[in-house]
Design a protein around this motif. Structure first.
Motif, PDB file in Angstrom:
ATOM      1  N   ARG A 108      85.102  17.046  34.121  1.00  0.00           N
ATOM      2  CA  ARG A 108      84.325  16.791  34.566  1.00  0.00           C
ATOM      3  C   ARG A 108      83.531  15.977  35.138  1.00  0.00           C
ATOM      4  NH1 ARG A 108      79.428  16.912  29.962  1.00  0.00           N
ATOM      5  NH2 ARG A 108      77.760  18.492  31.162  1.00  0.00           N
ATOM      6  N   ILE A 123      74.925  19.863  27.498  1.00  0.00           N
ATOM      7  CA  ILE A 123      74.872  18.125  27.022  1.00  0.00           C
ATOM      8  C   ILE A 123      75.552  18.055  28.138  1.00  0.00           C
ATOM      9  CG2 ILE A 123      76.859  18.538  24.974  1.00  0.00           C
ATOM     10  CD1 ILE A 123      75.439  16.264  23.526  1.00  0.00           C
ATOM     11  N   GLY A 124      74.440  16.276  28.376  1.00  0.00           N
ATOM     12  CA  GLY A 124      75.554  15.071  28.876  1.00  0.00           C
ATOM     13  C   GLY A 124      76.342  14.259  28.140  1.00  0.00           C
ATOM     14  N   CYS A 125      76.858  13.649  29.032  1.00  0.00           N
ATOM     15  CA  CYS A 125      77.873  13.114  28.243  1.00  0.00           C
ATOM     16  C   CYS A 125      77.405  12.057  27.304  1.00  0.00           C
ATOM     17  CB  CYS A 125      79.374  12.461  29.367  1.00  0.00           C
ATOM     18  SG  CYS A 125      80.808  13.933  29.944  1.00  0.00           S
ATOM     19  N   CYS A 163      88.593  16.021  25.325  1.00  0.00           N
ATOM     20  CA  CYS A 163      87.894  14.637  25.309  1.00  0.00           C
ATOM     21  C   CYS A 163      87.912  13.809  24.257  1.00  0.00           C
ATOM     22  CB  CYS A 163      86.663  15.263  25.439  1.00  0.00           C
ATOM     23  SG  CYS A 163      85.644  13.903  25.584  1.00  0.00           S
ATOM     24  N   CYS A 222      75.855  12.376  24.817  1.00  0.00           N
ATOM     25  CA  CYS A 222      76.529  12.670  24.073  1.00  0.00           C
ATOM     26  C   CYS A 222      77.833  11.820  22.947  1.00  0.00           C
ATOM     27  CB  CYS A 222      77.778  13.567  24.542  1.00  0.00           C
ATOM     28  SG  CYS A 222      79.246  13.998  23.816  1.00  0.00           S
ATOM     29  N   THR A 281      85.918  10.008  28.950  1.00  0.00           N
ATOM     30  CA  THR A 281      85.481  11.504  28.805  1.00  0.00           C
ATOM     31  C   THR A 281      86.387  12.231  29.350  1.00  0.00           C
ATOM     32  OG1 THR A 281      84.086  12.217  30.383  1.00  0.00           O
ATOM     33  CG2 THR A 281      82.960  10.852  28.335  1.00  0.00           C
ATOM     34  N   ASP A 282      86.213  13.815  29.245  1.00  0.00           N
ATOM     35  CA  ASP A 282      86.165  14.868  29.829  1.00  0.00           C
ATOM     36  C   ASP A 282      87.305  14.574  31.668  1.00  0.00           C
ATOM     37  OD1 ASP A 282      87.704  17.631  31.659  1.00  0.00           O
ATOM     38  OD2 ASP A 282      86.197  18.470  30.855  1.00  0.00           O
ATOM     39  N   CYS A 330      78.557  21.609  25.539  1.00  0.00           N
ATOM     40  CA  CYS A 330      79.504  20.811  26.242  1.00  0.00           C
ATOM     41  C   CYS A 330      80.325  21.836  27.376  1.00  0.00           C
ATOM     42  CB  CYS A 330      80.356  20.186  25.862  1.00  0.00           C
ATOM     43  SG  CYS A 330      81.608  19.772  26.672  1.00  0.00           S
ATOM     44  N   PRO A 363      85.766  20.148  25.543  1.00  0.00           N
ATOM     45  CA  PRO A 363      85.611  19.146  24.336  1.00  0.00           C
ATOM     46  C   PRO A 363      87.202  18.998  23.475  1.00  0.00           C
ATOM     47  CG  PRO A 363      84.712  20.986  23.694  1.00  0.00           C
ATOM     48  CD  PRO A 363      85.018  21.433  25.048  1.00  0.00           C
ATOM     49  N   ILE A 372      78.154  19.857  20.033  1.00  0.00           N
ATOM     50  CA  ILE A 372      78.263  19.406  20.559  1.00  0.00           C
ATOM     51  C   ILE A 372      79.587  20.412  21.800  1.00  0.00           C
ATOM     52  CG2 ILE A 372      80.013  17.320  22.176  1.00  0.00           C
ATOM     53  CD1 ILE A 372      77.666  15.744  19.415  1.00  0.00           C
ATOM     54  N   VAL A 397      85.550  11.348  23.071  1.00  0.00           N
ATOM     55  CA  VAL A 397      84.555  11.092  23.205  1.00  0.00           C
ATOM     56  C   VAL A 397      84.227  12.213  21.693  1.00  0.00           C
ATOM     57  CG1 VAL A 397      82.487  11.164  22.989  1.00  0.00           C
ATOM     58  CG2 VAL A 397      84.076   9.802  24.923  1.00  0.00           C
ATOM     59  N   PHE A 398      84.547  13.542  21.997  1.00  0.00           N
ATOM     60  CA  PHE A 398      84.865  14.589  20.862  1.00  0.00           C
ATOM     61  C   PHE A 398      85.533  14.323  19.947  1.00  0.00           C
ATOM     62  CE2 PHE A 398      85.431  19.121  19.355  1.00  0.00           C
ATOM     63  CZ  PHE A 398      84.380  19.694  19.318  1.00  0.00           C
TER      64      PHE A 398
HETATM   65 FE1  SF4 Z   1      83.361  14.866  26.197  1.00  0.00          FE
HETATM   66 FE2  SF4 Z   1      80.951  15.357  25.436  1.00  0.00          FE
HETATM   67 FE3  SF4 Z   1      81.186  14.716  27.550  1.00  0.00          FE
HETATM   68 FE4  SF4 Z   1      81.931  17.478  26.385  1.00  0.00          FE
HETATM   69  S1  SF4 Z   1      79.258  16.567  26.443  1.00  0.00           S
HETATM   70  S2  SF4 Z   1      83.425  15.651  27.768  1.00  0.00           S
HETATM   71  S3  SF4 Z   1      82.326  15.943  24.285  1.00  0.00           S
HETATM   72  S4  SF4 Z   1      81.456  13.653  26.292  1.00  0.00           S
END
Ligand code: SF4
Length: 332
Positions: A227, A266-268, A239, A271, A223-224, A261, A236, A257, A241-242
């Motif tokens: 973080r 919200i946690g990864c 990231c 997500c 992810t990021d 985010c 995001p 998100i 995932v985003f």
């Molecule tokens: Fe990426 Fe989702 Fe985590 Fe944000 S919450 S860093 S978009 S995985």
């Protein structure tokens, strides 16, 4: 009277089961193009022979690729779907085209240099002649359009140069200069979040993978990296995932998100769970269709054989014209 449709050619190396990068970047486009064009889709198995590792399981890989295409919606009634080596005329055209291609042109190509760097133990003629064979693929079927991303435009330009050289050398117009069908290239990164999704980098999510496997791979996605803690705000925009959410999630989820985010709302883990569910939901119909096709491999091979029959009919006409243009003695 039905209007003649423009002919499109595209080929893909049989790398086995396709991943989300292949699906989003190419296969969906194959399906889409069928609406407006006469499409010829080739599983280019001879191209796979230039590198040793891809010759393993070549036959299964061809079948896997066909299964993925069919399940995605490539329609063999509408489009010609076949295996490159089943139309041996392509090898003949490759040889004849090679007479008008200067050696220096081939050795100077960045793709050749890159391949030599990647496969120093196996620098074979096939690698050098790869672009000529690729040109033969296109020209044999008189394709008018070839879908390529902007980064592959030089490959098509090479083919266009081959056409000009051939037509000039033999004072003919039999070969047709294909045009580029500019296709927006969707760069899909792998689970490592850095490199393009690729089987060789082991960062892929296969489209035929079952739901638990897909979930496991999604949960492993980088992810990021800034973080570190659940309480840290994320970004995001950087990231991967985003990026996948943008392709598989609803506008509402993407918006949520994007906001949550950034304020650590919200946690990864959550997500990624949402993403895995959305990918699995989106791919479920594909997987079901693929499963059905898998039960009838003979029918899939039959589709490929029929496709090759149709492709050979076009190839025979082109080769007769090419031989005549060169002035080769006719045979019975
Ligand atoms: Fe990426 Fe989702 Fe985590 Fe944000 S919450 S860093 S978009 S995985």
């Amino acid at each position: 009277m039905t209007q003649k449709r423009v002919r499109v050619f595209s080929g893909a190396r049989p790398t086995g089961k396709q991943h989300l990068g292949n699906y989003l970047g190419a296969i969906l486009n194959y399906v889409e193009m069928q609406k407006d064009f006469d499409c010829i889709y080739s599983i280019v198995d001879i191209h796979a022979l230039t590198t040793v590792e891809t010759t393993l399981q070549l036959k299964e890989n061809c079948l896997d690729m066909a299964l993925d295409w069919l399940a995605a919606g490539v329609d063999p009634e509408q489009s010609i779907v076949f295996i490159q080596s089943h139309v041996p005329q392509v090898m003949e055209l490759h040889t004849l085209l090679s007479m008008v291609v200067p050696m220096g042109k081939l050795t100077d190509l960045p793709t050749f240099k890159e391949k030599v760097r990647m496969h120093p133990q196996n620098v074979n003629y096939g690698l050098l002649g790869y672009p000529v064979l690729m040109s033969a693929d296109i020209l044999l079927y008189k394709a008018e359009l070839v879908p390529v991303g902007i980064d592959q435009a030089p490959h098509l330009e090479f083919t266009r140069e081959v056409v000009r050289s051939f037509n000039y050398q033999y004072n003919t117009q039999v070969l047709l200069e294909p045009q580029m069908k500019n296709t927006p290239v969707m760069k899909v990164l792998g689970t490592d979040g850095v490199n393009k999704m690729s089987k060789s980098l082991n960062n892929e999510i296969e489209i035929a993978a079952d739901a638990p496997t897909t979930k496991k791979l999604v949960m492993s996605m980088v992810t990021d990296t800034n973080r570190k803690l659940r309480s840290d705000p994320g970004n995001p925009d950087i990231c991967n995932v985003f990026s996948f959410h943008k392709m598989f999630s609803s506008q509402e989820e993407i918006g949520m998100i994007d906001v949550e985010c950034r304020r650590a709302g919200i946690g990864c883990v959550d997500c990624k769970k949402t993403l895995a569910t959305n990918i699995n939901n989106a791919m479920a119909p594909f997987r079901e269709r693929r499963h059905e096709w898998m039960k009838k491999p003979k029918q899939v091979w039959e589709i490929l054989y029929n496709g090759a029959d149709r492709a050979r009919t076009i190839a025979d006409v082109t080769m007769a014209e090419v031989r005549d243009a060169i002035g080769l003695p006719r045979y019975r």
